[in-house]
Each structure stands twice: as C-alpha cells, then as structure tokens.
Design an enzyme around this catalytic site. Structure first.
Site, mmCIF file in Angstrom:
data_model
loop_
_atom_site.group_PDB
_atom_site.id
_atom_site.type_symbol
_atom_site.label_atom_id
_atom_site.label_comp_id
_atom_site.label_asym_id
_atom_site.label_seq_id
_atom_site.Cartn_x
_atom_site.Cartn_y
_atom_site.Cartn_z
ATOM 1 N N ALA B 91 12.330 -8.685 -7.010
ATOM 2 C CA ALA B 91 11.852 -8.216 -5.715
ATOM 3 C C ALA B 91 10.343 -8.390 -5.609
ATOM 4 C CB ALA B 91 12.212 -6.739 -5.531
ATOM 5 N N ASP B 92 9.896 -9.085 -4.566
ATOM 6 C CA ASP B 92 8.462 -9.109 -4.305
ATOM 7 C C ASP B 92 8.167 -7.993 -3.290
ATOM 8 O OD1 ASP B 92 8.552 -12.105 -2.175
ATOM 9 O OD2 ASP B 92 9.283 -10.074 -1.829
#
Lengths: 314, 135
Positions: B91-92
């Site tokens: 996840a960014d």
C-alpha cells in the site's frame, strides 16, 4: 566461492536468474561510483531508476550488501518480489546518489547514516568531524513498483511524488475528492467531462499535493489534504485555507511526464525571486540511472516533458 | 505449500547476525518466500487469549482484511493478519487513504486525518474502528 555466490542469487526470488550475458562480471566487486557535482543553489537534480531495466541478479545482490541490516530487513519485509525490488532500488538510489556528491570527501554509500527529523522526514546524518560543515543537501524519494526517483537540492526543501499515469482509484474520483480534497479542487475535477482525463487530472493533483506535504516534511496528518488547494491553471501554486487571500509564495512546483508513463511532481522551497516578486523557473537536470552501471542525461529529451510549472531543463 | 514450509523452517535464521559473507548468503537463501513468514493461522482468537471473548474484534479484523485485500488486489487466500502492515503489503499513501475511506463507509465512521496517519497495520485499523464505533 564465486559459484557458491552465483547459486545463492537464484534463491533471491525477486531476481531474474535468466540474465546470462552480463557485460560486467558482478561476481567481483562493484566498480567505483562516478562522482557528480552538487547542484548549485538554483538547481534541482532528479535521478530515477526503472526497476524493470535492472535485471541482473548478482547486481541486485550487491545492492543489498550496501545496506545496513536494518534496511535489508525493511526491504525483505515487503510482500513479494516486485515490492522488495523497488524498495531495494529506492534505498540503493538514495545511498549511491548522495555518495556520488562526495560531500564528505569519499564515495562510500555504505557509510551514510540516515535519521528522521521530529516530524519523521528522512535526513542524512552527517559525521561531524573536525570542523566539517556539511552542505545543506536536501533530498526526497518516491517510488512505485515501476519507477524509483530521488530529487536533490542544495538548501531548498524538496518533496517529490511519482505515480503511474494510468493509476486507477478503487473509489469513485469525485467521492474521494469530496472527502479529501478542497471544494475548489472538486470543482476543477467535476468540470472535466472525459473520465479518462479526469482520472489523469486526479493523479496529477494527488502527486502535487503529496509533493507539497513531503516538502513540508511534517507528515500527512499535519497538513491534511483538505486544508490546502493546488491551483494549476496558469502555473502551479498552493493556497492554504488559513490564508486564502495569499497564494503561499514560499513554494514552487513542477509537474513532469516521465517516459510517457509516469507523472512526477516536485515541490521546492522558493529560494530567490527574479526581482519584483517574479519567480525564476526551476532549473532541472534529470538523469536515468542504474547505480554503478550507467547514467543517462535525459533532461531536454522526450523522456522528460514539463506539463506544469515553470521549468528549464538542462 | 512447499514455499510456506521453507518459510517456516528458515524463520530462525532471519535473526542471525550476518557479518560473514557465507552467513549473509545463507540468509539470502532462506528469505525468499512469496508469502509472509508470520503466523499462517488466520484466526487471532487462538493466538491472543485476551480476545477469546470478543467475537466483534475478530469480525472487525476480518472486515478490515477484506477491504485491504480488495484495495490492494490481493488474492483471497493471501495471508493477511492483524499484524500485517499496509506498506509491506504494497500500500502506498493513496492506497492507505482509500483503505481508510473504505473503512469509513463499511463502519459508518469518520476518521480524522491525524488518526489516519497512525494506522499502519490491520490490527491498528480494527482497534481504531472499535473505538470510533463505541462513540
């Protein structure tokens, strides 16, 4: 010894072991890093790596050896080959790039130490020996699985954010913007009839907002996205909600399209004006690199297209 | 399945200090597992005695896991537990904000940005949800 090393690379699952025709033998030690000159006060250096172009298993293994144990653990903590590889390349890019500027007279990327400021922004922790005064080197990294980038300046706070142009949100764009962006930005997005263009505008806005928050260095929660507006009509500027009448003049922006596939947003602390409050363009040097292997100066080519902000590429 | 076995066998060597190149190589050998080497047992109830009575917490965790898997396009059988860190799963910052938005919709809560930044794992998200839902 060498064959033992070679066998072990194959088990590093994110490395492609089929790269057989190495022009350099990376079973031996890495070649020395080529030094580069620090940017001048008015310049910004942009360095980037394309993970898909780094295929040599032995080379990636050597990169891993540059990192302290804590960073290796961090890289290996990512789930899956692609994430581990881009995390490794991000650490490698920042260490080798800063080392090449030879700030402390030598080039060892292993010896760099990093710390976080009180807000959590990463900084170099220079060794303070005998009256050594490190120059105010500023840097910021951003990466996706398909691009790793590092921006460097002298003195000017910098934030960068990269994103694939074709990145899709899972949520509806306007619903997301209504929740997290400002009313002006929602209006701007809402006015775009074509959904493809709207998606791209959203991504551009997102990267610009991220770059601003990263330049400030205080983290997402101290500058929630709905407390500042990015205006990108003629030039790009930021307007904070607490002083809506004054466009915050301390920051300037560049928005680039890289290789036709990615947006790169850069936010810089404004250093000097051109007199009468006029802003000087950002002087940008962009290089594509594979650490220890090659650099390619790409500013001024089709690889780097300025799509927002005032930028001179050279 | 073979890869999970390899992961569970190789876990102890991750904590080995790696000064000599040979030991360093052996760590590299053992860490290539495609799934997390952490607990393969999805139910936290058996692992954490304190939560045996709180079926709601497990249900919350499961819902968070589902939202995370959907956002990150993980396969349904991907091992995601309370300990799983969003960033480690890929996840960014945009994914994290979308996950928080998904949680707000699922649980009918509002998460302030200040709190959003402190959510880095599935368990932290579930705990925060429980707090907000109680209000």
């Amino acid at each position: 010894m060498l064959s033992f090393l070679r066998r072990s690379y194959l088990n590093f699952s994110f490395m492609n072991p089929q790269y057989c025709c190495l022009s350099r033998n990376f079973s031996a030690a890495l070649p020395p890093l080529l030094p580069v000159q620090l940017p001048s006060r008015m310049e910004t250096h942009l360095w980037y790596v394309v993970p898909d172009e780094v295929k040599s298993a032995p080379l990636l293994s050597k990169y891993m050896e540059l990192l302290p144990q804590s960073e290796r653990d961090h890289v290996l903590g990512f789930r899956g080959d692609q994430l581990q590889k881009s995390a490794l390349l991000a650490r490698t890019l920042v260490r080798t790039t800063i080392a090449r500027y030879q700030v402390d007279g030598h080039l060892d990327p292993r010896s760099l130490r990093f710390k976080r400021n009180i807000h959590g922004k990463p900084e170099v922790e220079w060794e303070t020996k005998d009256g050594f005064c490190p120059p105010p080197l500023q840097f910021n990294i951003s990466h996706t699985s398909s691009l790793v980038a590092c921006g460097v300046t002298i003195n000017s706070l910098i934030g960068i954010d990269v994103e694939e142009k074709r990145r899709r949100t899972k949520n509806n764009i306007l619903a997301f913007a209504k929740r997290y962006f400002t009313a002006h930005e929602v209006e701007h997005l809402n006015a775009i009839p074509d959904s493809e263009l709207q998606q791209q505008e959203f991504i551009k806005l997102w990267t610009l907002k991220e770059a601003y928050v990263k330049a400030l260095g205080k983290g997402f929660s101290s500058s929630p996205f709905n407390t500042f507006t990015i205006r990108a009509s003629s030039g790009i500027a930021v307007e904070t909600l607490d002083s809506p009448q004054n466009l915050t003049n301390n920051w300037q922006f560049a928005l680039l399209e890289l290789m036709g596939s990615h947006y790169v947003a850069i936010c810089l602390e404004r250093q000097e004006t051109g007199g009468a409050g006029k802003t000087l363009p950002i002087k940008l040097t962009a290089r594509k690199t594979i650490p220890f292997v090659e650099d390619e100066l790409v500013s001024g080519t089709n690889a780097v297209v300025t799509i927002g902000g005032s930028v001179t590429q050279f | 399945m073979a890869s999970i076995t390899r992961a569970s066998v190789s876990m102890p060597s991750l904590s080995t200090s790696v000064n000599q190149s040979q030991r360093r190589i052996s760590v590299m050998n053992s860490v290539s597992f495609p799934v997390s080497g952490r607990s393969m047992i999805p139910s936290l109830r058996l692992q954490r005695g304190l939560q045996v009575c709180c079926a709601a917490k497990q249900e919350t965790v499961d819902k968070v896991v589902a939202i995370v898997k959907k956002q990150l396009a993980l396969p349904a059988d991907a091992a995601v537990t309370g300990e799983s860190k969003f960033a480690a799963l890929g996840a960014d910052s945009l994914d994290t904000v979308e996950i928080v938005m998904g949680l707000e919709e699922e649980f009918d809560i509002t998460v302030e940005e200040e709190s959003a930044q402190s959510i880095t794992t599935v368990q932290e998200a579930a705990d925060m949800i429980e707090k907000l839902v109680e209000k």
